[in-house]
Enzyme design. Structure first.
Site, PDB file in Angstrom:
ATOM      1  N   LYS A  13       0.849  -1.149  -0.003  1.00  0.00           N
ATOM      2  CA  LYS A  13       0.026  -0.007  -0.076  1.00  0.00           C
ATOM      3  C   LYS A  13       0.737   1.260  -0.081  1.00  0.00           C
ATOM      4  O   LYS A  13       0.596   2.399  -0.616  1.00  0.00           O
ATOM      5  CB  LYS A  13      -0.918   0.101   1.264  1.00  0.00           C
ATOM      6  CG  LYS A  13      -1.907  -1.399   1.019  1.00  0.00           C
ATOM      7  CD  LYS A  13      -2.649  -1.162   2.272  1.00  0.00           C
ATOM      8  CE  LYS A  13      -2.231  -1.184   3.865  1.00  0.00           C
ATOM      9  NZ  LYS A  13      -1.431  -2.560   4.079  1.00  0.00           N
ATOM     10  N   ARG A  89      -9.970   0.111   8.687  1.00  0.00           N
ATOM     11  CA  ARG A  89      -9.687  -1.370   8.869  1.00  0.00           C
ATOM     12  C   ARG A  89     -10.632  -1.893   9.733  1.00  0.00           C
ATOM     13  O   ARG A  89     -10.389  -3.168  10.033  1.00  0.00           O
ATOM     14  CB  ARG A  89      -8.327  -1.014   9.733  1.00  0.00           C
ATOM     15  CG  ARG A  89      -7.274  -1.183   9.022  1.00  0.00           C
ATOM     16  CD  ARG A  89      -5.977  -0.893  10.054  1.00  0.00           C
ATOM     17  NE  ARG A  89      -4.952  -1.480   9.594  1.00  0.00           N
ATOM     18  CZ  ARG A  89      -3.886  -0.848   9.127  1.00  0.00           C
ATOM     19  NH1 ARG A  89      -3.897   0.104   8.760  1.00  0.00           N
ATOM     20  NH2 ARG A  89      -2.812  -1.664   9.039  1.00  0.00           N
ATOM     21  N   ARG A 128      11.613  -5.335   5.218  1.00  0.00           N
ATOM     22  CA  ARG A 128      11.296  -3.989   4.969  1.00  0.00           C
ATOM     23  C   ARG A 128      12.232  -2.928   5.676  1.00  0.00           C
ATOM     24  O   ARG A 128      12.458  -3.237   6.950  1.00  0.00           O
ATOM     25  CB  ARG A 128       9.888  -3.503   5.269  1.00  0.00           C
ATOM     26  CG  ARG A 128       9.582  -2.030   5.149  1.00  0.00           C
ATOM     27  CD  ARG A 128       8.331  -1.523   4.964  1.00  0.00           C
ATOM     28  NE  ARG A 128       7.503  -2.158   6.381  1.00  0.00           N
ATOM     29  CZ  ARG A 128       6.332  -2.148   6.422  1.00  0.00           C
ATOM     30  NH1 ARG A 128       5.490  -1.404   5.335  1.00  0.00           N
ATOM     31  NH2 ARG A 128       5.714  -2.847   7.231  1.00  0.00           N
ATOM     32  N   ARG A 156      10.843  -1.028  10.901  1.00  0.00           N
ATOM     33  CA  ARG A 156       9.786  -0.538  12.159  1.00  0.00           C
ATOM     34  C   ARG A 156       9.625  -1.499  13.126  1.00  0.00           C
ATOM     35  O   ARG A 156       9.950  -2.740  13.005  1.00  0.00           O
ATOM     36  CB  ARG A 156       8.441  -0.707  11.217  1.00  0.00           C
ATOM     37  CG  ARG A 156       8.049   0.760  10.562  1.00  0.00           C
ATOM     38  CD  ARG A 156       6.935   0.600   9.827  1.00  0.00           C
ATOM     39  NE  ARG A 156       5.917  -0.252   9.948  1.00  0.00           N
ATOM     40  CZ  ARG A 156       4.597  -0.370   9.183  1.00  0.00           C
ATOM     41  NH1 ARG A 156       4.624   0.177   8.053  1.00  0.00           N
ATOM     42  NH2 ARG A 156       3.767  -0.955   9.914  1.00  0.00           N
ATOM     43  N   ARG A 167      -0.987  -9.185  12.990  1.00  0.00           N
ATOM     44  CA  ARG A 167      -1.468  -8.042  12.144  1.00  0.00           C
ATOM     45  C   ARG A 167      -2.131  -8.712  11.134  1.00  0.00           C
ATOM     46  O   ARG A 167      -3.185  -8.469  10.890  1.00  0.00           O
ATOM     47  CB  ARG A 167      -0.079  -7.196  11.622  1.00  0.00           C
ATOM     48  CG  ARG A 167       0.336  -6.035  12.480  1.00  0.00           C
ATOM     49  CD  ARG A 167       1.537  -5.613  12.179  1.00  0.00           C
ATOM     50  NE  ARG A 167       1.695  -4.992  10.980  1.00  0.00           N
ATOM     51  CZ  ARG A 167       2.956  -4.829  10.397  1.00  0.00           C
ATOM     52  NH1 ARG A 167       3.898  -5.061  10.971  1.00  0.00           N
ATOM     53  NH2 ARG A 167       2.825  -4.214   9.035  1.00  0.00           N
TER      54      ARG A 167
HETATM   55  P1  AP5 Z   1       4.614  -1.575   1.862  1.00  0.00           P
HETATM   56  O1  AP5 Z   1       4.518  -0.869   0.727  1.00  0.00           O
HETATM   57  O2  AP5 Z   1       5.539  -0.931   3.063  1.00  0.00           O
HETATM   58  O3  AP5 Z   1       3.589  -2.502   2.391  1.00  0.00           O
HETATM   59  P2  AP5 Z   1       2.209  -1.832   3.118  1.00  0.00           P
HETATM   60  O4  AP5 Z   1       1.027  -2.749   2.386  1.00  0.00           O
HETATM   61  O5  AP5 Z   1       2.080  -0.341   3.177  1.00  0.00           O
HETATM   62  O6  AP5 Z   1       2.403  -2.443   4.479  1.00  0.00           O
HETATM   63  P3  AP5 Z   1       2.342  -1.920   5.966  1.00  0.00           P
HETATM   64  O7  AP5 Z   1       2.864  -2.939   6.937  1.00  0.00           O
HETATM   65  O8  AP5 Z   1       2.733  -0.422   6.168  1.00  0.00           O
HETATM   66  O9  AP5 Z   1       0.728  -2.068   6.244  1.00  0.00           O
HETATM   67  P4  AP5 Z   1       0.241  -2.247   7.490  1.00  0.00           P
HETATM   68  O10 AP5 Z   1      -1.357  -1.762   7.033  1.00  0.00           O
HETATM   69  O11 AP5 Z   1       0.379  -3.407   8.181  1.00  0.00           O
HETATM   70  O12 AP5 Z   1       0.710  -1.084   8.424  1.00  0.00           O
HETATM   71  P5  AP5 Z   1       0.076   0.483   8.845  1.00  0.00           P
HETATM   72  O13 AP5 Z   1       1.435   1.373   8.677  1.00  0.00           O
HETATM   73  O14 AP5 Z   1      -0.871   0.755   7.973  1.00  0.00           O
HETATM   74  O15 AP5 Z   1       5.573  -2.873   1.506  1.00  0.00           O
HETATM   75  C1  AP5 Z   1       6.029  -3.802   2.246  1.00  0.00           C
HETATM   76  C2  AP5 Z   1       7.400  -4.274   1.964  1.00  0.00           C
HETATM   77  O16 AP5 Z   1       7.291  -5.256   0.745  1.00  0.00           O
HETATM   78  C3  AP5 Z   1       8.540  -3.465   1.587  1.00  0.00           C
HETATM   79  O17 AP5 Z   1       9.832  -3.742   2.074  1.00  0.00           O
HETATM   80  C4  AP5 Z   1       8.737  -3.161   0.160  1.00  0.00           C
HETATM   81  O18 AP5 Z   1       9.480  -2.803  -0.550  1.00  0.00           O
HETATM   82  C5  AP5 Z   1       8.032  -4.511  -0.427  1.00  0.00           C
HETATM   83  N1  AP5 Z   1       7.221  -4.477  -1.651  1.00  0.00           N
HETATM   84  C6  AP5 Z   1       6.188  -3.664  -1.825  1.00  0.00           C
HETATM   85  N2  AP5 Z   1       5.695  -4.311  -2.912  1.00  0.00           N
HETATM   86  C7  AP5 Z   1       6.464  -5.335  -3.355  1.00  0.00           C
HETATM   87  C8  AP5 Z   1       6.224  -6.112  -4.615  1.00  0.00           C
HETATM   88  N3  AP5 Z   1       5.471  -5.969  -5.571  1.00  0.00           N
HETATM   89  N4  AP5 Z   1       7.143  -7.003  -4.687  1.00  0.00           N
HETATM   90  C9  AP5 Z   1       8.103  -7.492  -3.556  1.00  0.00           C
HETATM   91  N5  AP5 Z   1       8.300  -6.699  -2.498  1.00  0.00           N
HETATM   92  C10 AP5 Z   1       7.585  -5.464  -2.498  1.00  0.00           C
HETATM   93  O19 AP5 Z   1      -0.178   0.278  10.215  1.00  0.00           O
HETATM   94  C11 AP5 Z   1       0.555  -0.279  11.325  1.00  0.00           C
HETATM   95  C12 AP5 Z   1       0.041  -0.312  12.645  1.00  0.00           C
HETATM   96  O20 AP5 Z   1      -0.773   0.920  12.979  1.00  0.00           O
HETATM   97  C13 AP5 Z   1      -1.385  -1.440  12.440  1.00  0.00           C
HETATM   98  O21 AP5 Z   1      -0.732  -2.579  12.965  1.00  0.00           O
HETATM   99  C14 AP5 Z   1      -2.275  -0.725  13.648  1.00  0.00           C
HETATM  100  O22 AP5 Z   1      -1.692  -1.068  15.233  1.00  0.00           O
HETATM  101  C15 AP5 Z   1      -2.067   0.995  13.650  1.00  0.00           C
HETATM  102  N6  AP5 Z   1      -3.045   1.363  12.561  1.00  0.00           N
HETATM  103  C16 AP5 Z   1      -2.866   1.733  11.457  1.00  0.00           C
HETATM  104  N7  AP5 Z   1      -4.236   2.174  10.802  1.00  0.00           N
HETATM  105  C17 AP5 Z   1      -5.011   2.058  11.647  1.00  0.00           C
HETATM  106  C18 AP5 Z   1      -6.457   1.992  11.691  1.00  0.00           C
HETATM  107  N8  AP5 Z   1      -6.928   2.306  10.383  1.00  0.00           N
HETATM  108  N9  AP5 Z   1      -7.368   1.299  12.851  1.00  0.00           N
HETATM  109  C19 AP5 Z   1      -6.576   0.787  13.883  1.00  0.00           C
HETATM  110  N10 AP5 Z   1      -5.249   0.615  13.724  1.00  0.00           N
HETATM  111  C20 AP5 Z   1      -4.517   1.125  12.623  1.00  0.00           C
END
Ligand code: AP5
Length: 212
Positions: A13, A89, A128, A156, A167
């Site tokens: 994402k 979410r 990552r 992270r 997660r």
């Molecule tokens: P990346 O692009 O970083 O993936 P992502 O989908 O953004 O993953 P996140 O871990 O950031 O998502 P998340 O939803 O768990 O975390 P968030 O920060 O929202 O890619 C990941 C890796 O893969 C990278 O190394 C990249 O280079 C690689 N990659 C990408 N595309 C690729 C491809 N095509 N091929 C190979 N490699 C690839 O949330 C974190 C925490 O915050 C949650 O756990 C929760 O505690 C809290 N939180 C956030 N939002 C909410 C909400 N709305 N409600 C409640 N809690 C929340």
């Protein structure tokens, strides 16, 4: 364009949001993960409450997250469109967003679901690395940081095997049940998230043809 980027942890994402913003620079990027991490590192009251949930891979309670997003959506930079990344979410978050957008007379254009099987997620997440200066996202195997930034990239706190397992489990139990809500509105497009990031970006762009 008013979009939601949806998908499991590590689906890409953040990676795809950066590419979408290059092509559509007027969009505001609202990543709840980034907003919450900023609150944690600034030590705000919200950050202090969110920290333990995030480290454990739990969702931060709706009561903390909804207000953050609804307030952010009222900022002037969202007037020309936005990209919600990591929100909603839960079903309660989706309903609260709906109410806020209805109240403002705004309609969503699409919910883009990036689909990646669970079997690929742990490797993506544990490899990552982030550049703290630019926010750029790298992967030690798939997209290694260039030499000039390799010494400063960070990992992270929630990118451990234990936290990502939690997660993923929350994604399946709390977040995928949001999709029928948007399916019923005809907004969902599903995109294969496996393959090179540039190929995934092309799939997203073609799914968005005619939008905005
Ligand atoms: P990346 O692009 O970083 O993936 P992502 O989908 O953004 O993953 P996140 O871990 O950031 O998502 P998340 O939803 O768990 O975390 P968030 O920060 O929202 O890619 C990941 C890796 O893969 C990278 O190394 C990249 O280079 C690689 N990659 C990408 N595309 C690729 C491809 N095509 N091929 C190979 N490699 C690839 O949330 C974190 C925490 O915050 C949650 O756990 C929760 O505690 C809290 N939180 C956030 N939002 C909410 C909400 N709305 N409600 C409640 N809690 C929340």
């Amino acid at each position: 364009m008013r979009l939601i980027l949806f998908g499991p942890p590590g689906a890409g994402k953040g990676t795809q949001a950066a590419r979408l913003l290059e092509r559509h620079p007027s969009l505001a990027h609202l990543s709840t993960g980034d907003m919450l991490r900023a609150a944690v590192s600034e030590g705000t009251p919200l950050g202090k409450q969110a920290d333990a949930f995030m480290k454990a891979g739990d969702l931060v309670p709706d009561s903390l997250v909804v207000g953050l997003v609804v307030e952010r959506l009222q900022k002037p930079d969202c007037a020309d469109g936005f990209l919600l990344d990591g929100f909603p979410r839960t079903r309660a978050q989706a309903e609260a967003l709906d109410t806020a957008l209805d109240g403002a007379g705004i309609e969503l254009d699409k919910v883009v679901v990036i689909e990646v099987p669970d079997s690929l997620i742990v490797e993506r997440i544990t490899g990552r690395r982030m550049d703290p200066e630019t926010g750029a996202i790298y992967h030690m195997k798939f997209s290694p940081p260039p030499a000039a930034v390799a010494d400063r990239v960070t990992q992270r706190k929630d990118d451990t095997v234990e936290a990502v397992t939690a997660r993923l489990s929350k994604y399946h139990s709390e977040t995928t049940p949001v999709l029928p809500f948007y399916d019923a509105k005809g907004l969902v497009v599903r995109v294969d998230g496996v393959g090179a990031p540039e190929d995934v970006a092309l799939r997203i762009e073609s799914a968005l043809e005619g939008v905005g």
